[in-house]
Design a protein around this motif. Structure first.
Motif, PDB file in Angstrom:
ATOM      1  N   VAL A   4       0.835  -1.204   0.000  1.00  0.00           N
ATOM      2  CA  VAL A   4       0.000   0.000   0.000  1.00  0.00           C
ATOM      3  C   VAL A   4       0.870   1.254   0.000  1.00  0.00           C
ATOM      4  CG1 VAL A   4      -1.667   1.324   1.349  1.00  0.00           C
ATOM      5  CG2 VAL A   4      -1.926  -1.141   1.136  1.00  0.00           C
ATOM      6  N   GLU A   5       1.901   1.243   0.863  1.00  0.00           N
ATOM      7  CA  GLU A   5       2.771   2.414   0.951  1.00  0.00           C
ATOM      8  C   GLU A   5       3.542   2.633  -0.344  1.00  0.00           C
ATOM      9  OE1 GLU A   5       2.869   4.836   2.969  1.00  0.00           O
ATOM     10  OE2 GLU A   5       1.351   3.934   4.230  1.00  0.00           O
ATOM     11  N   LEU A   6       3.993   1.536  -0.959  1.00  0.00           N
ATOM     12  CA  LEU A   6       4.722   1.673  -2.224  1.00  0.00           C
ATOM     13  C   LEU A   6       3.797   2.243  -3.290  1.00  0.00           C
ATOM     14  CD1 LEU A   6       6.906  -1.562  -2.321  1.00  0.00           C
ATOM     15  CD2 LEU A   6       7.623   0.792  -1.901  1.00  0.00           C
ATOM     16  N   ARG A   7       2.548   1.757  -3.290  1.00  0.00           N
ATOM     17  CA  ARG A   7       1.608   2.258  -4.295  1.00  0.00           C
ATOM     18  C   ARG A   7       1.364   3.748  -4.084  1.00  0.00           C
ATOM     19  NH1 ARG A   7      -4.059  -0.358  -4.386  1.00  0.00           N
ATOM     20  NH2 ARG A   7      -2.893  -2.169  -3.669  1.00  0.00           N
ATOM     21  N   LYS A   8       1.227   4.145  -2.805  1.00  0.00           N
ATOM     22  CA  LYS A   8       1.031   5.567  -2.507  1.00  0.00           C
ATOM     23  C   LYS A   8       2.206   6.382  -3.032  1.00  0.00           C
ATOM     24  CE  LYS A   8      -1.160   5.243   1.895  1.00  0.00           C
ATOM     25  NZ  LYS A   8      -0.928   5.541   3.306  1.00  0.00           N
ATOM     26  N   LEU A   9       3.429   5.864  -2.780  1.00  0.00           N
ATOM     27  CA  LEU A   9       4.637   6.577  -3.200  1.00  0.00           C
ATOM     28  C   LEU A   9       4.658   6.753  -4.714  1.00  0.00           C
ATOM     29  CD1 LEU A   9       7.582   7.531  -2.232  1.00  0.00           C
ATOM     30  CD2 LEU A   9       8.315   5.311  -3.078  1.00  0.00           C
ATOM     31  N   LEU A  10       4.342   5.675  -5.420  1.00  0.00           N
ATOM     32  CA  LEU A  10       4.504   5.704  -6.873  1.00  0.00           C
ATOM     33  C   LEU A  10       3.374   6.429  -7.592  1.00  0.00           C
ATOM     34  CD1 LEU A  10       5.906   2.116  -7.453  1.00  0.00           C
ATOM     35  CD2 LEU A  10       7.135   4.263  -7.242  1.00  0.00           C
ATOM     36  N   THR A  11       2.186   6.506  -6.946  1.00  0.00           N
ATOM     37  CA  THR A  11       1.083   7.195  -7.621  1.00  0.00           C
ATOM     38  C   THR A  11       1.097   8.689  -7.348  1.00  0.00           C
ATOM     39  OG1 THR A  11      -0.324   6.758  -5.721  1.00  0.00           O
ATOM     40  CG2 THR A  11      -0.502   5.236  -7.570  1.00  0.00           C
ATOM     41  N   PRO A  73      19.986  14.254   0.031  1.00  0.00           N
ATOM     42  CA  PRO A  73      19.545  14.362   1.431  1.00  0.00           C
ATOM     43  C   PRO A  73      18.300  15.225   1.591  1.00  0.00           C
ATOM     44  CG  PRO A  73      21.879  14.838   1.254  1.00  0.00           C
ATOM     45  CD  PRO A  73      21.394  14.617  -0.122  1.00  0.00           C
ATOM     46  N   VAL A  74      18.224  16.328   0.827  1.00  0.00           N
ATOM     47  CA  VAL A  74      17.045  17.186   0.943  1.00  0.00           C
ATOM     48  C   VAL A  74      15.798  16.405   0.531  1.00  0.00           C
ATOM     49  CG1 VAL A  74      15.890  19.203  -0.010  1.00  0.00           C
ATOM     50  CG2 VAL A  74      18.287  19.354   0.659  1.00  0.00           C
ATOM     51  N   ALA A  75      15.900  15.689  -0.598  1.00  0.00           N
ATOM     52  CA  ALA A  75      14.753  14.925  -1.085  1.00  0.00           C
ATOM     53  C   ALA A  75      14.360  13.834  -0.095  1.00  0.00           C
ATOM     54  CB  ALA A  75      15.069  14.318  -2.445  1.00  0.00           C
ATOM     55  N   VAL A  76      15.362  13.159   0.450  1.00  0.00           N
ATOM     56  CA  VAL A  76      15.079  12.074   1.403  1.00  0.00           C
ATOM     57  C   VAL A  76      14.462  12.634   2.684  1.00  0.00           C
ATOM     58  CG1 VAL A  76      16.147  10.346   2.897  1.00  0.00           C
ATOM     59  CG2 VAL A  76      16.800  10.504   0.504  1.00  0.00           C
ATOM     60  N   ALA A  77      15.014  13.769   3.158  1.00  0.00           N
ATOM     61  CA  ALA A  77      14.463  14.369   4.375  1.00  0.00           C
ATOM     62  C   ALA A  77      13.011  14.783   4.154  1.00  0.00           C
ATOM     63  CB  ALA A  77      15.298  15.574   4.796  1.00  0.00           C
ATOM     64  N   LEU A  78      12.702  15.328   2.965  1.00  0.00           N
ATOM     65  CA  LEU A  78      11.324  15.732   2.686  1.00  0.00           C
ATOM     66  C   LEU A  78      10.399  14.519   2.647  1.00  0.00           C
ATOM     67  CD1 LEU A  78      11.790  18.527   0.001  1.00  0.00           C
ATOM     68  CD2 LEU A  78      10.744  18.761   2.249  1.00  0.00           C
ATOM     69  N   THR A  79      10.860  13.456   1.973  1.00  0.00           N
ATOM     70  CA  THR A  79      10.014  12.261   1.841  1.00  0.00           C
ATOM     71  C   THR A  79       9.800  11.579   3.184  1.00  0.00           C
ATOM     72  OG1 THR A  79      10.972  11.975  -0.345  1.00  0.00           O
ATOM     73  CG2 THR A  79       9.718  10.129   0.531  1.00  0.00           C
ATOM     74  N   ALA A  80      10.888  11.385   3.929  1.00  0.00           N
ATOM     75  CA  ALA A  80      10.767  10.700   5.222  1.00  0.00           C
ATOM     76  C   ALA A  80      10.075  11.593   6.247  1.00  0.00           C
ATOM     77  CB  ALA A  80      12.141  10.276   5.732  1.00  0.00           C
ATOM     78  N   GLY A  81      10.314  12.897   6.153  1.00  0.00           N
ATOM     79  CA  GLY A  81       9.657  13.819   7.079  1.00  0.00           C
ATOM     80  C   GLY A  81       8.153  13.824   6.875  1.00  0.00           C
ATOM     81  N   ASP A  82       7.736  13.543   5.642  1.00  0.00           N
ATOM     82  CA  ASP A  82       6.321  13.521   5.304  1.00  0.00           C
ATOM     83  C   ASP A  82       5.650  12.221   5.768  1.00  0.00           C
ATOM     84  OD1 ASP A  82       4.107  14.820   3.830  1.00  0.00           O
ATOM     85  OD2 ASP A  82       4.236  13.013   2.600  1.00  0.00           O
ATOM     86  N   ALA A 116      12.749   2.581  -0.819  1.00  0.00           N
ATOM     87  CA  ALA A 116      12.416   2.384  -2.238  1.00  0.00           C
ATOM     88  C   ALA A 116      12.612   3.677  -3.007  1.00  0.00           C
ATOM     89  CB  ALA A 116      10.974   1.905  -2.371  1.00  0.00           C
ATOM     90  N   PHE A 117      12.228   4.785  -2.392  1.00  0.00           N
ATOM     91  CA  PHE A 117      12.407   6.081  -3.038  1.00  0.00           C
ATOM     92  C   PHE A 117      13.895   6.370  -3.264  1.00  0.00           C
ATOM     93  CE2 PHE A 117      13.264  10.643  -2.446  1.00  0.00           C
ATOM     94  CZ  PHE A 117      12.603  11.143  -3.573  1.00  0.00           C
ATOM     95  N   VAL A 118      14.717   6.100  -2.233  1.00  0.00           N
ATOM     96  CA  VAL A 118      16.157   6.334  -2.365  1.00  0.00           C
ATOM     97  C   VAL A 118      16.729   5.477  -3.494  1.00  0.00           C
ATOM     98  CG1 VAL A 118      18.391   6.104  -1.227  1.00  0.00           C
ATOM     99  CG2 VAL A 118      16.436   6.958   0.047  1.00  0.00           C
ATOM    100  N   LEU A 119      16.373   4.186  -3.481  1.00  0.00           N
ATOM    101  CA  LEU A 119      16.882   3.267  -4.510  1.00  0.00           C
ATOM    102  C   LEU A 119      16.484   3.741  -5.898  1.00  0.00           C
ATOM    103  CD1 LEU A 119      16.300  -0.274  -2.988  1.00  0.00           C
ATOM    104  CD2 LEU A 119      18.479   0.786  -3.591  1.00  0.00           C
ATOM    105  N   LEU A 120      15.231   4.111  -6.012  1.00  0.00           N
ATOM    106  CA  LEU A 120      14.706   4.556  -7.300  1.00  0.00           C
ATOM    107  C   LEU A 120      15.481   5.778  -7.789  1.00  0.00           C
ATOM    108  CD1 LEU A 120      12.299   3.746  -9.102  1.00  0.00           C
ATOM    109  CD2 LEU A 120      10.995   5.568  -8.007  1.00  0.00           C
ATOM    110  N   THR A 121      15.664   6.743  -6.865  1.00  0.00           N
ATOM    111  CA  THR A 121      16.360   7.969  -7.244  1.00  0.00           C
ATOM    112  C   THR A 121      17.803   7.666  -7.639  1.00  0.00           C
ATOM    113  OG1 THR A 121      15.042   9.028  -5.532  1.00  0.00           O
ATOM    114  CG2 THR A 121      16.782  10.331  -6.525  1.00  0.00           C
ATOM    115  N   VAL A 122      18.497   6.878  -6.820  1.00  0.00           N
ATOM    116  CA  VAL A 122      19.897   6.558  -7.102  1.00  0.00           C
ATOM    117  C   VAL A 122      20.012   5.821  -8.437  1.00  0.00           C
ATOM    118  CG1 VAL A 122      21.807   5.083  -6.359  1.00  0.00           C
ATOM    119  CG2 VAL A 122      20.675   6.566  -4.725  1.00  0.00           C
TER     120      VAL A 122
END
Lengths: 268, 300
Positions: A4-11, A73-82, A116-122
């Motif tokens: 569910v969380e992955l689907r939320k992330l990707l949509t 780091p900025v992107a990861v902090a925003l995603t994880a902070g959210d 998953a977001f980090v892996l995808l971005t990298v």
């Protein structure tokens, strides 16, 4: 829940816009290098950048070295902070927990989504780096290590994988810190800023000689140690410290996040 | 279905919920009344395991909460302090995500479940529109649909008709009555007395964190033992009934006398014209006001 969380992330449009923006910087650099043919002198500028004019296959690493200190780091902090604070802000947190989704499960699912977001971005950065490097930059089969000796393609490949893994671990540290802040506030930007403030303070203290005693423990201290993986022979010391240190940060902050989130009143 | 024993929640120095003993039985439509800030929402959140009690115990569907949350909550549908959904997704996707998040609920029948819930609340036609573009009433319906997803045995609804127009309120009321007829127990938290009076079978009243009243609605509204007479000859009637008149207000006289028939024959025999005569019943509003202390608006 993880699905569910992955689907939320990707949509979510925001995910893809962030990745596109992160990806834009190295691409721009590659275009500029190709057009002007003026590279930084060896030993200056971001790691590997001086070598890419001759050997485009090194460009994925150069691209990674460019985004790792700030963009990622900025992107990861925003995603994880959210992660938790965002659900709290939209009010969906109470409905998820009343469904019920166990609090520990939710936290784990959120962490997996961030990874998953980090892996995808990298991966996107590395893949784009590979394509633009091959198309725009030199193709001399230099494949040299930072130390000057030459490496086989195979050696280069597994060292690149190691470097990617190291970068992901470093970002996991950032994600843990941001996730912790995300469990103590209902404001996603607040959580992201908290984590970033932590990183900025760390970067600042690294330049300060008076903070010498603190420096080995600062989270950003060994971030760029992955360059050592391309020395011949590999210089394991800093990489090892880095892995150890990020591991401690991850355990510490995830533990704190878990302890806080599982015992907290949800009033959002 | 819901029993609490000495349930208490303290936020720092503020006692939000003070030792309440709720008793909601299977088949009830339980009206949980209280002014804004009286502790209704905190209680609802404690029932659902979102807020942890300072002391006291909760049993939901005969299992302890929040310990048994994993087995109890799938049988409970809830609307807590207004609906919430992801704005960039459609109503249908929102429900599908929520359904997938909870335990149980096979994937094969998910679509059917979501469709049925949307149909029940009358959202089927706009289900593929982004929630961002929903009106307040549509969001409220979506929240109800989410509560109904797993055909719960117990519905815990906090202000379910908020933001709905009169037509919508009626539809939701009919929906709840229909679900109740099929055996669903409903716990309805509200500050709208009229809504509770029309719908509920049992009532609990919360005042500044304390449960000051809990009983069947029919018991609360049973005759007071006094008789109300409306007559154009109020002056004469007052004279006739001297000593037994509780109070007089224009052509309306309240008489301390249990037997309405005898009173009627007395008045008519004396030539007093009577518009209306009957046992006095208190409205829910009177019951609640009598039970609560004054100025509930500023209750801490």
């Amino acid at each position: 829940m993880i699905v569910v969380e992955l689907r939320k992330l990707l949509t979510r449009p925001r995910t893809w816009i962030t990745i596109a923006l992160i990806d834009a910087l190295p691409t721009l650099v590659a275009v500029l290098l190709a057009l002007t043919d003026v590279g930084p002198r060896p030993g200056t500028g971001p790691a590997f950048l001086s070598a890419v004019l001759a050997d485009g296959t090194l460009f994925p690493l150069a691209a990674l070295a460019m985004v790792l200190p700030l963009f990622l780091p900025v992107a990861v902090a925003l995603t994880a902070g959210d992660a938790i604070a965002g659900e709290a802000q939209t009010g969906t947190l109470r409905y998820l927990l009343a469904r019920p989704v166990g609090r520990t499960r939710l936290l784990v699912a959120k962490l997996v989504a961030v990874i998953a977001f980090v892996l995808l971005t990298v991966l996107v950065v590395a893949a784009t780096g590979f394509v633009v490097g091959a198309l725009l930059l030199g193709d001399a089969p230099l494949s040299s290590s930072v130390s000057g000796t030459s490496l086989t393609q195979q050696e280069l490949a597994w060292r690149t994988v190691l470097a990617l893994g190291y970068a992901v671990l470093a970002m996991l540290g950032v994600a843990s810190i941001a996730l912790f802040f995300s469990t103590i506030t209902d404001s996603p930007p607040g959580a992201a800023m908290g984590a970033l403030a932590f990183l900025i303070a760390s970067t600042l203290l690294l330049t300060l000689d008076a903070a010498n005693a603190l420096q080995p423990y600062l989270p950003t201290r060994y971030w760029l140690a992955f360059v050592d993986l391309f020395r011949d022979p590999i210089l394991w010391r800093d990489v090892g410290f880095g892995v150890l240190q990020q591991g401690v940060y991850v355990l510490l902050f995830l533990g704190a996040a878990w302890a806080n989130f599982t015992t907290r009143d949800i009033t959002s | 279905m819901i029993t609490t024993d000495g349930l208490t929640k303290r936020y720092g120095p503020v006692l939000a919920v003070d030792c309440i003993d709720l008793d909601v039985r299977a088949g009830d439509i339980y009206g949980f009344l209280g002014a804004n800030g009286s502790g209704k929402t905190t209680t609802v959140r404690m029932l659902l395991g979102l807020v942890l009690p300072t002391s006291g115990t909760i049993r939901l569907l005969d299992e302890p909460m929040p310990r048994a949350a994993h087995s109890v909550l799938p049988q409970v549908g809830a609307l807590i302090e207004g609906p919430a959904a992801y704005g960039h997704l459609s109503g249908r996707s929102n429900l599908a995500l929520l359904d997938a998040a909870g335990p149980g609920g096979p994937r094969r029948t998910r679509r059917a479940r979501v469709d049925a819930a949307l149909e029940q609340v009358g959202l089927a036609r706009v289900s593929s529109r982004q929630v961002r573009a929903y009106s307040l009433g549509m969001r409220q319906r979506l929240g109800l649909a989410a509560a109904l997803l797993r055909t719960p045995r117990l519905l815990i609804l906090d202000e379910p008709t908020n933001g709905l127009d009169p037509q919508g309120i009626r539809e939701i009321r009919d929906l709840l009555v229909g679900l109740h007829a099929q055996g669903t127990t409903v716990f309805l938290s509200s500050h709208l007395l009229a809504e509770v009076e029309q719908l509920c079978t049992r009532v609990g009243v919360l005042d500044r964190g304390r449960l000051v009243l809990q009983d069947e609605l029919t018991v609360l509204q049973q005759p007071t033992g006094r008789t109300v007479v409306r007559t154009p000859d109020a002056e004469r009637a007052h004279g006739l009934l001297d000593g037994r008149v509780e109070h007089r207000d224009g052509d309306r006289i309240v008489v301390r006398r249990t037997d309405a028939a005898a009173l009627n024959s007395l008045l008519v025999g004396q030539g007093v014209r009577v518009h209306e005569l009957g046992p006095e019943r208190r409205t829910l509003e009177q019951v609640v006001l009598a039970a609560t202390t004054e100025s509930p608006e500023v209750a801490p």
